[in-house]
Design an enzyme around this catalytic site. Structure first.
Site, PDB file in Angstrom:
ATOM      1  N   GLU A 126       7.742 -21.199   4.547  1.00  0.00           N
ATOM      2  CA  GLU A 126       8.780 -21.021   5.551  1.00  0.00           C
ATOM      3  C   GLU A 126       8.436 -19.767   6.374  1.00  0.00           C
ATOM      4  O   GLU A 126       8.112 -18.739   5.790  1.00  0.00           O
ATOM      5  CB  GLU A 126      10.157 -20.834   4.916  1.00  0.00           C
ATOM      6  CG  GLU A 126      11.243 -20.786   5.966  1.00  0.00           C
ATOM      7  CD  GLU A 126      12.656 -20.671   5.406  1.00  0.00           C
ATOM      8  OE1 GLU A 126      12.837 -20.615   4.182  1.00  0.00           O
ATOM      9  OE2 GLU A 126      13.573 -20.621   6.234  1.00  0.00           O
ATOM     10  N   ALA A 259      12.837 -13.821  -1.578  1.00  0.00           N
ATOM     11  CA  ALA A 259      12.521 -14.978  -2.423  1.00  0.00           C
ATOM     12  C   ALA A 259      12.537 -16.224  -1.558  1.00  0.00           C
ATOM     13  O   ALA A 259      13.025 -16.201  -0.437  1.00  0.00           O
ATOM     14  CB  ALA A 259      13.543 -15.112  -3.547  1.00  0.00           C
ATOM     15  N   GLU A 261      13.106 -20.627  -1.573  1.00  0.00           N
ATOM     16  CA  GLU A 261      13.749 -21.713  -2.304  1.00  0.00           C
ATOM     17  C   GLU A 261      12.935 -22.992  -2.413  1.00  0.00           C
ATOM     18  O   GLU A 261      13.519 -24.080  -2.559  1.00  0.00           O
ATOM     19  CB  GLU A 261      15.076 -22.032  -1.615  1.00  0.00           C
ATOM     20  CG  GLU A 261      14.961 -22.711  -0.221  1.00  0.00           C
ATOM     21  CD  GLU A 261      15.046 -21.765   0.970  1.00  0.00           C
ATOM     22  OE1 GLU A 261      14.773 -20.558   0.782  1.00  0.00           O
ATOM     23  OE2 GLU A 261      15.365 -22.215   2.076  1.00  0.00           O
ATOM     24  N   ASN A 262      11.608 -22.945  -2.396  1.00  0.00           N
ATOM     25  CA  ASN A 262      10.793 -24.158  -2.499  1.00  0.00           C
ATOM     26  C   ASN A 262      11.343 -25.098  -3.567  1.00  0.00           C
ATOM     27  O   ASN A 262      11.694 -24.664  -4.657  1.00  0.00           O
ATOM     28  CB  ASN A 262       9.358 -23.799  -2.899  1.00  0.00           C
ATOM     29  CG  ASN A 262       8.847 -22.586  -2.165  1.00  0.00           C
ATOM     30  OD1 ASN A 262       8.759 -22.608  -0.961  1.00  0.00           O
ATOM     31  ND2 ASN A 262       8.584 -21.512  -2.894  1.00  0.00           N
ATOM     32  N   GLU A 295      18.905 -18.614  -3.911  1.00  0.00           N
ATOM     33  CA  GLU A 295      17.784 -19.564  -3.842  1.00  0.00           C
ATOM     34  C   GLU A 295      18.133 -20.857  -4.573  1.00  0.00           C
ATOM     35  O   GLU A 295      17.789 -21.943  -4.122  1.00  0.00           O
ATOM     36  CB  GLU A 295      16.494 -18.957  -4.406  1.00  0.00           C
ATOM     37  CG  GLU A 295      16.086 -17.616  -3.783  1.00  0.00           C
ATOM     38  CD  GLU A 295      16.004 -17.606  -2.266  1.00  0.00           C
ATOM     39  OE1 GLU A 295      15.774 -18.677  -1.664  1.00  0.00           O
ATOM     40  OE2 GLU A 295      16.196 -16.528  -1.662  1.00  0.00           O
ATOM     41  N   HIS A 298      20.330 -23.111  -2.484  1.00  0.00           N
ATOM     42  CA  HIS A 298      19.609 -23.794  -1.408  1.00  0.00           C
ATOM     43  C   HIS A 298      19.204 -25.206  -1.818  1.00  0.00           C
ATOM     44  O   HIS A 298      18.924 -26.034  -0.944  1.00  0.00           O
ATOM     45  CB  HIS A 298      18.333 -23.013  -1.045  1.00  0.00           C
ATOM     46  CG  HIS A 298      18.497 -22.036   0.080  1.00  0.00           C
ATOM     47  ND1 HIS A 298      19.136 -22.346   1.255  1.00  0.00           N
ATOM     48  CD2 HIS A 298      18.066 -20.753   0.223  1.00  0.00           C
ATOM     49  CE1 HIS A 298      19.099 -21.291   2.069  1.00  0.00           C
ATOM     50  NE2 HIS A 298      18.464 -20.312   1.459  1.00  0.00           N
TER      51      HIS A 298
HETATM   52 ZN   LIG Z   1      18.096 -18.327   2.092  1.00  0.00          ZN
END
Ligand SMILES: [Zn+2]
Length: 854
Positions: A126, A259, A261-262, A295, A298
């Site tokens: 991202e 961080a 959130e993959n 995260e 998400h």
């Molecule tokens: Zn975020």
């Protein structure tokens, strides 16, 4: 892998130009053959042309890739390589695209795409990092399932989704949930795990792991508990269940953000996940809990429902920040969390919204999207959702969210989709409310009042100053929570929400026996600046009596600002009534210690500068610093007899626990210690430093000693004790600069950049020194200009390595027009010097240009 140098002004992208991609992506298969300088990435992607596509061109993004071969349906093709990617002729029917590329993770210091950190491979995609891994339609509205094979000698090979097979030197993963490429992740390294498990409410077992470098295993337990609490909370409060068999978190030392959130494989800056009582402060623990939650949340707000394009970034970020704030309020204290968030909003978002970088939560143009991961998109985006919830009520909010998840699961959405679910769930017209997403700038709300014959009237007038590219602004919907207090302290009207929709509007309250004292904007019900003629006596009354804890704190904060301002502008002494009120509060054991600590924390010097600027006074950073020092010294003297007792009463006995109550007590204890140090020269702080068995108290003692310029031996001892712990050393570096006197700060920071443990390539370490310099208000703005020069010099050096972090740190200059012409001239020289740097990145070019032009 530095970004190409813009020879002319970089390209600008516009929201209005949005066109969907002309192809469906049915499935993606990737194979990685890992090697530090020559990783091969093989892609096999099934594309299907869309009928009547607005843009039928087959364009795949790609940057810093060496194309080895390309095939369509098995036959070699020669695509045309163009700026930012490739184009190729394709069949009219579904086809399979295959490509092999080579990339150089070891040389990737920008930390976008696939890179190496302390010998491990990791990714950050991202917003637009996947295009540095292979050729692909790297845009969030293209969603597909991914199957990944990793070949490498590392012990641990991870990707998104569920594991489907592994053997000696390889592992395979499959993610069944369609996702955009920015959620792709890969990690390979000799890692160890802290394992656990979670059973979802429908009875599904999920394997949980936090992966770290050997030696860090002991710092995972807190993060793991936070993860399990987050999973449970999202089920209980939002009805959202986890959807894979496994959830992995990996800690990485070199990371631009907090961080990421993959899907199923969150990657964390190690500072945002590793924690132990000996090495982490209470503030670290709270932040880790919040970021793990953020995260994780998400997974539904961002991953299952994502953004159509990057202009909609606040759709996922505003909502997820709002959700993590609700979580923290539930886990800890709601009023304390609200006060902390407003302090942060005013420190970071208000300056942005009132300066050259102002932009709406949904911007309409950008050159580099990385420059829009801002306080406005995140924190103001969350405030907008808080207002929406307040306007429609809790039940309607819950119904709208259920509809959002039902209607849009698996889709890439817009702010229009988001507001439509609220309109459909509540029947409310939100067209005026939508202005919050398109207008930049912080609204000013002026309040006047009238009382006659039992009728009390409040009149509000709203206006928003011009911001870059936006001049005349229509009135917004502003929810203003108001309560009324009687002159002797009781509440005569409980909180109600007034909806301000016009430029000027009055609200009346009947049957009010005596002229009340209004408590306006309770819980900070809207991100606005309230302007009201009032007296310090009334502020002191609210500080003592308001039933809304936020406004009680706010009254104290306003008093603190007023006294600081009159000290600076009139050379006045600290306000006696305010000192008395503070003394009363700090001794009031019935009040939450965390709340008392916040009341005792002064407004930042940067906020005082803004406040002076708002009143038409050019702020003098040295005078603001002197006023802060004088005030703290006077307060310490006023409390002299009670400080030792208060210190003892707030000292937490027993083993350290990072819970909210203990953290609140330690925060108050730390405030008292800093006052005590002004009187005893550091005797108590030295004893505390010696006895501390946790970082919160060790750090508080060291900070007090260093501020008193009496901590040299402790600072050395701290260094000796922790020099092999990267995260604790970041604290040490930052503290040297934060505690330095104004005329010494730039010199201290400069010396630290020559320290053996200073590493330009590590964003945490760079931020520790340069961020602390920018945060030392009087030091950074020292009249010599040394602070400006040092920051500019280091930003220029960093830009060739890491454009993203460089660009973000340019924001330190965004408030430059507040200051006198001499300082402005010094800053202008530095900004122009940065802009003239040969080969400057697109990221930094955009930021500096905006700051200069605004
Ligand atoms: Zn975020």
């Amino acid at each position: 892998m530095k970004d190409a140098a813009p020879t002319t002004a970089p390209e600008t992208f516009y929201l209005k130009d949005y066109k969907p991609f002309g192809f469906e992506v049915e499935a993606v298969e990737l194979t990685f053959k890992l090697a530090p300088n020559s990783t091969r990435v093989l892609s096999k992607i099934r594309f299907a042309p869309k009928e009547n596509a607005a843009d039928p061109r087959f364009f795949l993004h790609g940057e810093a890739l060496k194309l080895i071969s390309a095939k369509i349906d098995g036959a070699p093709v020669t695509p045309e390589l163009i700026a930012g990617g490739l184009i190729c002729d394709t069949p009219d029917t579904p086809f399979t695209w295959e490509a092999e590329v080579e990339i150089d993770p070891a040389a990737n210091t920008a930390l976008e795409g696939l890179y190496m950190s302390s010998g491990m491979y990791c990714t950050q995609c991202e917003a637009e990092g996947f295009r540095k891994i292979t050729y692909y339609p790297d845009r969030p509205d293209v969603m597909s399932t991914f199957s990944v094979r990793i070949e490498g000698n590392e012990k641990v090979l991870l990707s998104n989704g569920n594991p489907t097979g592994s053997g000696d030197g390889w592992a395979e993963w499959h993610d069944p949930w369609p996702k955009p490429a920015y959620l792709f992740a890969l990690v390979a390294g000799d890692l160890v795990n802290h394992p656990d498990s979670f059973t979802t409410r429908s009875g599904k077992d999920v394997e949980l792991n936090i992966w770290v470098r050997p030696g860090d295993e002991g710092k995972c337990a807190f993060g793991m508990e936070a993860l399990k609490k987050s999973m449970k909370w999202d089920e209980d409060v939002y009805g959202r269940e986890y959807d894979l068999d496994i959830f992995n978190i990996v800690a990485v030392d070199d990371f631009n953000m907090g961080a990421m959130e993959n899907k199923g494989l969150n990657i964390f800056n190690s500072s945002c996940v590793l924690a132990s009582p000996e090495t982490s402060t209470d503030a670290n623990f709270e932040r880790i809990e919040a970021i793990i939650a953020h995260e994780y949340f998400h997974n539904w707000t961002g991953n299952r429902i994502t953004c159509r394009d990057w202009f909609q970034l606040c759709l996922k970020e505003g909502l997820t920040v709002f959700r993590d704030a609700q979580f923290t309020a539930d886990m800890r204290s709601e009023p304390v969390k609200r006060i902390e968030d407003v302090i942060a909003l005013r420190a970071r978002q208000f300056p942005e919204d009132n300066g050259p970088l102002a932009h709406p939560p949904r911007p309409e143009q950008f050159q580099e999207i990385n420059n829009f991961y801002t306080a406005t998109v995140y924190e103001k985006g969350a405030e907008v959702i808080g207002m929406l919830k307040r306007l429609v009520g809790d039940e309607n909010y819950a119904a709208a969210l259920d509809l959002y998840f039902d209607r849009h699961d698996g889709q890439a959405c817009t702010i229009e989709d988001w507001l439509k679910v609220f309109e459909d769930a509540t029947g409310r017209d939100l067209s005026q409310f939508k202005l919050w997403y398109s207008q930049a700038g912080t609204p000013r709300v002026q309040v006047s009042e009238d009382y006659a014959d039992g009728r009390y009237t409040l009149t509000f007038e709203q206006s928003t100053p011009p911001t870059p590219g936006q001049h005349d602004k229509a009135p917004r919907v502003i929810p203003i929570a108001v309560g009324l207090l009687s002159p002797n302290g009781g509440e005569v009207r409980a909180t109600e929400v007034l909806e301000l929709t016009e430029a000027k509007q009055s609200f009346t309250f009947d049957g009010i026996a005596a002229k009340p004292v209004p408590s306006i904007l309770r819980e900070f019900s809207a991100p606005v600046i309230l302007e009201r003629e009032t007296t310090n006596a009334e502020r002191a009354f609210l500080l003592a009596h308001d039933t809304d804890p936020f406004n009680r704190w706010e009254a104290g904060n306003a008093l603190a600002t007023e006294t600081r301002v009159s000290m600076v502008t009139e050379g006045a002494a600290p306000d006696g009534a305010y000192l008395d009120a503070l003394e009363k509060l700090v001794r009031d054991d019935t009040l939450d210690p965390a709340f008392r600590a916040l009341v005792l924390s002064p407004p930042s010097q940067s906020e005082i500068a803004q406040s002076l600027h708002d009143r038409g006074v050019t702020p003098d950073p040295q005078k603001i610093y002197d006023a802060a020092e004088t005030f703290a010294q006077t307060l310490a003297q006023q409390l002299e007899t009670s400080l030792p007792r208060l210190y003892a009463a707030t000292t937490v006995d027993g083993p350290y626990q990072p819970d909210a109550h203990g953290a609140g007590l330690r925060a108050l204890n730390g405030r008292i210690l800093s006052l005590l140090t002004r009187l005893d020269g550091g005797e108590q702080a030295a004893r505390q430093y010696q006895a501390a068995d946790n970082m919160t108290q060790q750090y508080a003692a060291l900070a007090s000693l260093m501020k008193a310029e009496n901590g040299e031996s402790q600072s050395q001892a701290f260094f000796d004790q922790w020099q092999s712990d990267r995260l604790v050393m970041d604290k040490w570096f930052a503290l040297q600069v934060a505690c330095a006197a104004p005329d010494a700060a730039a010199g201290v920071a400069s010396d630290l950049t020559g320290h053996a443990l200073f590493d330009m390539k590590n964003p945490n370490r760079f931020r520790a020194v340069m961020g602390a310099l920018a945060g030392n208000h009087a030091g950074f703005h020292h009249v010599s200009g040394a602070g400006y020069q040092l920051l500019a010099k280091n930003l220029i050096a960093l830009d060739s390595l890491n454009p993203q972090t460089t660009a973000r740190m340019c924001a330190a200059f965004q408030t430059w027009k507040r200051y006198d012409s001499a300082r402005q001239a010094l800053i202008r020289v530095e900004l122009e010097r940065i802009l003239a740097t040969e080969g400057l990145s697109r990221d930094t070019h955009e930021m500096v240009s905006r700051i200069l032009q605004g």
